[in-house]
Design a protein around this motif. Structure first.
Motif, mmCIF file in Angstrom:
data_model
loop_
_atom_site.group_PDB
_atom_site.id
_atom_site.type_symbol
_atom_site.label_atom_id
_atom_site.label_comp_id
_atom_site.label_asym_id
_atom_site.label_seq_id
_atom_site.Cartn_x
_atom_site.Cartn_y
_atom_site.Cartn_z
ATOM 1 N N PHE A 68 0.822 -1.219 0.000
ATOM 2 C CA PHE A 68 0.000 0.000 0.000
ATOM 3 C C PHE A 68 0.856 1.269 0.000
ATOM 4 N N GLU A 69 2.023 1.181 0.602
ATOM 5 C CA GLU A 69 2.932 2.345 0.524
ATOM 6 C C GLU A 69 3.306 2.611 -0.931
ATOM 7 N N GLY A 70 3.490 1.523 -1.687
ATOM 8 C CA GLY A 70 3.838 1.661 -3.114
ATOM 9 C C GLY A 70 2.681 2.219 -3.910
ATOM 10 N N ILE A 71 1.473 1.700 -3.664
ATOM 11 C CA ILE A 71 0.286 2.123 -4.429
ATOM 12 C C ILE A 71 -0.030 3.599 -4.166
ATOM 13 N N THR A 72 0.084 4.012 -2.912
ATOM 14 C CA THR A 72 -0.324 5.379 -2.565
ATOM 15 C C THR A 72 0.781 6.402 -2.776
ATOM 16 N N GLY A 73 1.969 5.918 -3.146
ATOM 17 C CA GLY A 73 3.058 6.853 -3.414
ATOM 18 C C GLY A 73 3.838 7.241 -2.166
ATOM 19 N N LYS A 74 3.521 6.617 -1.003
ATOM 20 C CA LYS A 74 4.301 6.935 0.214
ATOM 21 C C LYS A 74 5.721 6.416 0.081
ATOM 22 N N ARG A 75 5.889 5.400 -0.774
ATOM 23 C CA ARG A 75 7.224 4.874 -1.037
ATOM 24 C C ARG A 75 7.390 4.903 -2.552
ATOM 25 N N SER A 76 8.548 5.385 -3.033
ATOM 26 C CA SER A 76 8.702 5.478 -4.490
ATOM 27 C C SER A 76 8.899 4.076 -5.076
ATOM 28 N N GLY A 77 8.683 3.977 -6.373
ATOM 29 C CA GLY A 77 8.895 2.691 -7.049
ATOM 30 C C GLY A 77 7.613 1.952 -7.333
ATOM 31 N N GLY A 78 6.487 2.463 -6.834
ATOM 32 C CA GLY A 78 5.194 1.842 -7.138
ATOM 33 C C GLY A 78 4.981 0.543 -6.393
ATOM 34 N N ALA A 79 3.882 -0.145 -6.743
ATOM 35 C CA ALA A 79 3.526 -1.397 -6.066
ATOM 36 C C ALA A 79 4.509 -2.480 -6.465
ATOM 37 N N THR A 80 4.801 -3.361 -5.550
ATOM 38 C CA THR A 80 5.771 -4.421 -5.840
ATOM 39 C C THR A 80 5.086 -5.757 -6.109
ATOM 40 N N GLY A 81 3.816 -5.807 -5.983
ATOM 41 C CA GLY A 81 3.119 -7.067 -6.236
ATOM 42 C C GLY A 81 1.656 -6.767 -6.460
ATOM 43 N N LEU A 82 0.869 -7.814 -6.513
ATOM 44 C CA LEU A 82 -0.558 -7.624 -6.770
ATOM 45 C C LEU A 82 -1.315 -7.508 -5.457
ATOM 46 N N VAL A 83 -2.269 -6.590 -5.425
ATOM 47 C CA VAL A 83 -2.961 -6.248 -4.191
ATOM 48 C C VAL A 83 -4.472 -6.442 -4.330
ATOM 49 N N TYR A 84 -5.029 -5.830 -5.389
ATOM 50 C CA TYR A 84 -6.473 -5.742 -5.523
ATOM 51 C C TYR A 84 -6.768 -5.564 -7.010
ATOM 52 N N SER A 85 -7.812 -6.185 -7.513
ATOM 53 C CA SER A 85 -7.976 -6.285 -8.969
ATOM 54 C C SER A 85 -8.451 -5.006 -9.653
ATOM 55 N N ARG A 86 -8.815 -3.962 -8.880
ATOM 56 C CA ARG A 86 -9.041 -2.687 -9.548
ATOM 57 C C ARG A 86 -7.708 -2.073 -9.986
ATOM 58 N N PHE A 87 -6.622 -2.460 -9.289
ATOM 59 C CA PHE A 87 -5.301 -1.919 -9.621
ATOM 60 C C PHE A 87 -4.640 -2.726 -10.745
ATOM 61 N N ASN A 88 -4.610 -4.043 -10.575
ATOM 62 C CA ASN A 88 -4.018 -4.892 -11.614
ATOM 63 C C ASN A 88 -4.217 -6.370 -11.284
ATOM 64 N N GLY A 89 -3.923 -7.217 -12.255
ATOM 65 C CA GLY A 89 -4.031 -8.667 -12.084
ATOM 66 C C GLY A 89 -3.013 -9.345 -12.987
ATOM 67 N N PRO A 90 -2.792 -10.645 -12.803
ATOM 68 C CA PRO A 90 -1.747 -11.326 -13.585
ATOM 69 C C PRO A 90 -1.980 -11.266 -15.089
ATOM 70 N N ASN A 91 -3.210 -11.502 -15.553
ATOM 71 C CA ASN A 91 -3.449 -11.495 -16.997
ATOM 72 C C ASN A 91 -3.190 -10.113 -17.594
ATOM 73 N N GLN A 92 -3.653 -9.092 -16.876
ATOM 74 C CA GLN A 92 -3.471 -7.729 -17.384
ATOM 75 C C GLN A 92 -1.989 -7.339 -17.375
ATOM 76 N N GLU A 93 -1.257 -7.789 -16.339
ATOM 77 C CA GLU A 93 0.169 -7.444 -16.287
ATOM 78 C C GLU A 93 0.941 -8.066 -17.445
ATOM 79 N N ILE A 94 0.619 -9.313 -17.774
ATOM 80 C CA ILE A 94 1.313 -9.958 -18.909
ATOM 81 C C ILE A 94 0.980 -9.194 -20.187
ATOM 82 N N LEU A 95 -0.298 -8.865 -20.323
ATOM 83 C CA LEU A 95 -0.732 -8.118 -21.510
ATOM 84 C C LEU A 95 -0.004 -6.767 -21.605
#
Ligand SMILES: Cc1ncc(COP(=O)(O)O)c(C=O)c1O
Length: 436
Positions: A68-95
């Motif tokens: 969540f620090e990555g998603i909200t920008g509290k930590r730079s570098g963005g999210a490091t994994g999958l959290v919730y499907s409104r943000f992203n998912g495995p199929n969409q990431e491959i695409l």
């Protein structure tokens, strides 16, 4: 006593991506078969399963916090994994990884439609007082979004004709800069569509970049381009000076007229604000659609090549027909300025073009109603040939004066050629022209 249960296989690390062999860079058509997916992470399945889940389990509370620090920008570098499907998912990431490959983009985002991609992109960069400069024509909904929706939030626009020269571009950017200064904003984006829907008019991306670099801060005003008609095979705008490429994936990328989706690609610095807004608003494409697009991308090159070969044969036939007044096909350009842009930017003419039937709406309608193989439907880029009447359909909402200015006439029929047998298509057009 029961047998001791063998410990679960520890989670294995994905294999590193292979993108070169012996110094040779692998082509997108090769990478579409596996890039971004490691079967080891999915029970060895050759193809990625469809991940139908709305949320992802954290390994620990600490890992959850980090995400969540990555998603909200509290930590730079963005999210490091999958959290919730409104943000992203495995199929969409491959695409997203594979779409980036086609355009040589650092990052990409997928959306539930081309229009979602375009609207979220523009909203991510605009504030009240800003000015958008765009080429014309644009797909009618894109033009409507700029004029009618962004206008409500204090963003204004200026447009220029697709074929504008460097001098004309300099003039419109100077005007936009002055307007932005007056309204206390900036020139937020230069938005192009090339070829433009439905006239196929090309924009000189290289000239737009030179004009932008001369007049504006390149770090503040990105050049975005809708590359739906030719991309990703026949035009690579990032190589010609654009910063962001937009697609309606509904068209050639999906390619079978069975899904709706969109994308935005470019350098990470341009993609991050768009991702942040997508995280907030949603609008990411669903896993099933992403999976279908992965399948489509495996055949993208052969589909686009075959459709283009067909279009060249069909246009050779149409241009010689007495009931055809003219063609808007990139393979048969007679305007010197457009031909020059084509030669510098495009590697093939694509398979969507306009045909001007001798007469007006009545003759165009008789032609459309007589078609037997080609289907009468809006959209383009599918395996089947489609024909439509922009003035009465996709561009009906465009005011008459603007239609006249853009050359969207009552005798214009837009054709998107598919991958059928070329001679069958010619036979169909021949009998439909005879029926006028
Ligand atoms: C050039 C272009 N851009 C964007 C769009 C919008 O895409 P979608 O229908 O996927 O929202 C279209 C749709 O026809 C289009 O032709």
């Amino acid at each position: 006593m029961s047998e001791p249960v063998s410990p679960p296989t520890p989670r294995r690390k994905p294999k590193p991506e292979v993108t070169t062999i012996g110094g040779r860079e692998l082509k997108p058509s090769t990478l579409m078969m596996g890039f971004g997916y490691d079967p080891v992470l999915s029970e060895g399945a050759l193809k990625p399963p469809i991940f139908l889940t709305s949320t992802f389990v954290f390994e620990s509370a600490e890992a959850g916090k980090r995400h969540f620090e990555g998603i909200t920008g509290k930590r730079s570098g963005g999210a490091t994994g999958l959290v919730y499907s409104r943000f992203n998912g495995p199929n969409q990431e491959i695409l997203e990884d594979r779409l980036g490959v086609w355009d040589g983009a650092e990052d990409a985002l997928v959306f539930s439609s081309g229009m979602t991609a375009i609207c979220i992109l523009m909203m991510a960069f605009c504030e009240a007082g800003d000015v958008i400069v765009h080429s014309g024509p644009l797909y009618a909904a894109s033009e409507g979004f700029v004029a009618k929706v962004l206008g409500k939030f204090g963003v204004s626009y200026l447009d220029f004709p697709a074929g504008a020269t460097r001098d004309e571009l300099d003039a419109v950017l100077a005007q936009a800069k002055a307007r932005a200064a007056e309204s206390g904003g900036k020139v937020a984006m230069i938005y192009l569509e090339s070829p433009g829907n439905p006239t196929n008019a090309l924009v000189d991306i290289e000239a737009v970049k030179a004009a932008r670099d001369a007049a504006l801060d390149a770090a503040e005003t990105p050049i975005a381009i809708d590359n739906t008609f030719l991309g990703p095979l026949w035009q690579s705008p990032l190589r010609h000076g654009a910063d962001i490429v937009v697609y309606s994936l509904t068209k050639y990328a999906g390619g079978h007229s069975d899904l709706v989706a969109g994308s935005v690609s470019g350098a990470r610095r341009w993609i991050e604000p768009v991702r942040a807004l997508r995280n907030t608003m949603g609008g990411i494409c669903d896993p099933n659609t992403a999976w279908m697009l992965l399948r489509s991308l495996e055949t993208l090159e052969i589909r686009m090549q075959r459709a283009t070969e067909n279009a060249i044969k069909v246009c050779d036939f149409l241009q010689a027909h007495p009931k055809v007044e003219g063609l808007g096909f990139l393979g048969l350009l007679d305007d010197a300025r457009q031909k020059d842009i084509y030669d510098r930017h495009c590697t093939g003419p694509g398979s969507t073009f306009s045909v001007f039937i001798r007469g007006g709406e009545a003759e165009a309608f008789r032609f459309l109603d007589a078609l037997k193989v080609a289907k009468l439907a809006v959209s383009l880029g599918g395996t089947e040939t489609l024909a439509s009447h922009p003035a009465a359909m996709t561009h009906l909402s465009v005011p008459d004066a603007r239609k006249a200015q853009l050359g969207i006439t009552d005798n214009l029929v837009r054709i998107s050629i598919g991958i059928e047998d070329a001679d069958d298509l010619i036979a169909d057009f021949d009998q439909a022209l005879a029926a006028i």
